[in-house]
Scaffold this active site. Sequence first.
Site, short mmCIF file in Angstrom:
data_model
loop_
_atom_site.label_atom_id
_atom_site.label_comp_id
_atom_site.label_asym_id
_atom_site.label_seq_id
_atom_site.Cartn_x
_atom_site.Cartn_y
_atom_site.Cartn_z
N LYS A 130 0.84 -1.19 0.00
CA LYS A 130 0.00 0.00 0.00
C LYS A 130 0.88 1.24 0.00
O LYS A 130 1.68 1.45 0.91
CB LYS A 130 -0.92 0.01 1.22
CG LYS A 130 -1.83 1.22 1.27
CD LYS A 130 -2.83 1.09 2.39
CE LYS A 130 -3.81 2.25 2.37
NZ LYS A 130 -4.84 2.12 3.41
N ASP A 162 -11.58 3.81 11.14
CA ASP A 162 -12.09 3.67 9.78
C ASP A 162 -12.60 2.24 9.56
O ASP A 162 -12.30 1.61 8.55
CB ASP A 162 -11.00 4.01 8.76
CG ASP A 162 -11.58 4.32 7.37
OD1 ASP A 162 -10.83 4.27 6.39
OD2 ASP A 162 -12.80 4.58 7.29
#
Length: 1003
Positions: A743, A842
């Site tokens: 990522k 999140d």
Amino acid sequence: MSFSSFFLFLKLPFLFVVLQMGAAVLGQISNEALALLALKTSINDPGGHLENWVQQQQGGNGGVSTSPCTWTGITCNSNMTSVISLNLSTMNLSGSVSGDLGNLPNLLNISLDCNNFTGELPPQILSLSALQYFNISNNNFSNPFFSNFSQLQNLQVLDCYNNNFSGPLPGDLWRIPTLQHLSLAGNYFTGVIPLEYGSFQSLTYLGLNGNNLVGPIPSELGQLQELQQLYLGYFNNYSSGIPVSLGNLTNLVRLDLGSCGLTGALPVELGNLRNLDSLFLQLNNLTGPVPAVIGNLLNLKSLDLSYNNFSGEIPAALIYLQKLELLSLMSNQFEGPIPSFLGNLPNLQVLYLWQNHLTGNIPPTLGENMNLTHVDLSSNLLNGTIPINLCIGQNLQWLILDQNNLTGPIPDSIGNCQSLSKLRLGYNSLNGSIPLGLLGLPNISMAEFKSNQITGPIPSEIIDSPLLEFLDFSDNQLSNELPESIGNLPSLQQFYISGNEFNGSIPPQICDMLRLNILDLSDNRFSGSIPPEIANCKNLGLLDLSQNDLTGQIPPEIEYIPDLYLLNLSHNDLSGQIPPQLQLLQTLSIIDFSYNNLSGKIPQFSSYNISAFAGNPYLCGGLLQSCAAVGGGAAAGASSSSHGRSRGSSNLLAWLVGALFSAAFLVLLIGVCWYLRKSHCNASKYCQRQSTTRPWKLTAFQRLDFTASQVLDCLTEDNIIGRGGAGTVYKGVMPSGSIVAVKRLAGEGKGASHDHGFSAEIQTLGKIRHRNIVRLLGFCSNHETNLLVYEYMPNGSLGELLHNKERSQNLDWETRYNIAVQAAHGLCYLHHDCSPLIVHRDVKSNNILLDSSFQAHVADFGLAKLFQDSGKSESMSSIAGSYGYIAPEYAYTLKVNEKSDIYSFGVVLLELLTGKRPIEAEYGDGIDIVQWVRRKIQTKDGVLEVLDPRMGGVGVPLQEVMLVLRVALLCSSDLPIERPTMRDVVQMLTDLPHSNLCPILTM
């Protein structure tokens, strides 16, 4: 030869033998010390528990003493010649267990439980023929279990709870004649329970719960005559009912068959288990009435039949269970009255009967046994009054009676219940006044009376409950002035009194409650001005004073409430300007000043709807008419006089000149920026070269078989598997064949040399080791860009599967249920087992990833925050998270704690149940999935309509679905105090009331 010499000659062989024996003994203990030292080299010991496992110099002759008998965790036999016990329990150790363990031939006890060991168990363990006790519970061992473990013919205890063992259950363990305790629970064993498990000779404890077992429960288990505890439920999914042969286990003390798909009726043969003290059958599909033989279980202390389809009346035979302490019949189809004899059970502490069809009165004798601690009779059809003796023993902690048809006053005895911590009486028809003393109870944290017919004032005599956080009197008929002593509630966070008849002025002391974050005084008759002391409510996020008779000006001091999100002053008689200082409140996003007598220019709020200012004819600017149209003196109350018109014309001219000047300046600024950008572009290639020459550093959190350059080779367009606001994700195949996910974090570039604590937090996240959290393998950085390297999840995210019509066919109910439980375990670990605790911030379906077996792993910690104290909120500079998942209080206070994650997890559960996204057009404007589900489930047909038909249709266990739905709604409650902890969520989803979950079962 003298006699003495001859005697010495005779003794020499004996001395030689003794010396040989001593040397052998010293050699044995020395070899065992070396074996332990070799074992230590494979163990990671961050706490330094094994620091004294070292060779120590012996004084004088320089020799080496290798006796381990004084080392931590080591026990030797009585003459200190051999190690007989290795106890490394709960030392936070990791690594592997080497085969050197087999060089301790006299071991009787091995205790490695509650650590983080991984890898395979060494086969050398099978050579420890003397071994009696072997406990490796709560680790991460992962090899298939030994099929020849039966070689250990002296073994009495084998405890392998909560590891990663898989495959079929080992079939030959029954050949160990001495085995008394066998726990294979909390693993990933599959298949059926071997019929041979009915052949154990000495077994008193059998734990197979928490696996993936199928098929029927073998009737052969009824042959285990010595058995005292039997655990078969949780994650297992049997294809039959309860075998009648279990009625032969007359020595059984605890029977736990909760949450394992059982069907049919309760066998009458269970009435033979007269030694039983705990019977847990919750979360199944059992039907029919509870047989009267339940009354034969005279030693029963805990009975949990909740979340089934039992019907009929509560059995009268329960009157014989005089030792009963816990009775949970919630969420069934019971009807008729609550039996009066329940009030006479002398030891009853917990009574859960909510969500049935019970009618009639609450027994007036309830509570007279002096021991009652928890009562939940909510969501029934009960009528009559609240008994006066519920708290006569001063032990009552929870009294939950909401959503019934109760009438009459709240007993005065409730105001004297010193032990009470949670009181919910909403949605009834209660009348009378608030009991004196109720708001002075020392332990009460929640008091809810919403939607009743309570009258009179809030008593001012005693208002000093030190722990009260939530108080809701809304939608009643309370009147009089709000007492000044209301400020004596130091812990109050949410205060609702809307929809009453309070009058007089708002007492300035209301903001002596320094922790207050919701203040709703709307729809009353308050008069006078808004006290400027309102600014003392520094933590306030919601302030609703609408629909009153307030006058005067809006106090500009409101600008000093830094986290104010919602301000509603509509439908009053306020006058003067809207203070321009309010536009400085960065968090203020919901405002309503409509229907007052306000005048002047509207401040430049960052966002608003024109309806927020309706009903104020002298307001101007913004989306309303220009201030010139209403006269320049409107802000001062001037009318359309010639002086006012002149001043308005001059103001208009000044505005036009200023606008032209601003436009010219803007053109000049754009030109300068264009020139600078052009000249800068000439050096862009050089800058890019400089960036690429910065060295990359790979920080690994475990042994890796690739380098930073090999990670960088993955960053191509063809390898992109996901994009999001937090960055781009690439799939990387390393030269060794291993697959990773890389990522690349967004928002980075040249000059990003300060990571604002990124490295420190990544170091913490890199140490996380939990089966339901994506493992962070390492990260690469060159001071400008950060790359996170994760284990690869081939089935992508839960969100992708749920909302992809083709792929969602893989998500049957069993898979969804397992995902819910596994994700809950992962979050539970973050909130309760990490130090400092981690708030994810999140949580969403796209951040729950699925491996090749559809096992859930919580992922993406780009917004995670570390908290030193549980329950403590921390202010954020802006809202972070994903639309549709953000908790209400986070949105309007910018304060976040673990309760914010729990709300988001509730939304994920609703996604799992409905197959819909958090925001859909079909919900309607301004409606999200939480509100939509709440509306739909008001009827039975509505409940069925919200469920995703792709889950499996008729074969879906409805009661199990309803449990997850209830948990989802609890998690997504608007009020943080009503949301459970993640530990509670895990407990409700697996429903083990007799255990401390997350993750350890008590034995």
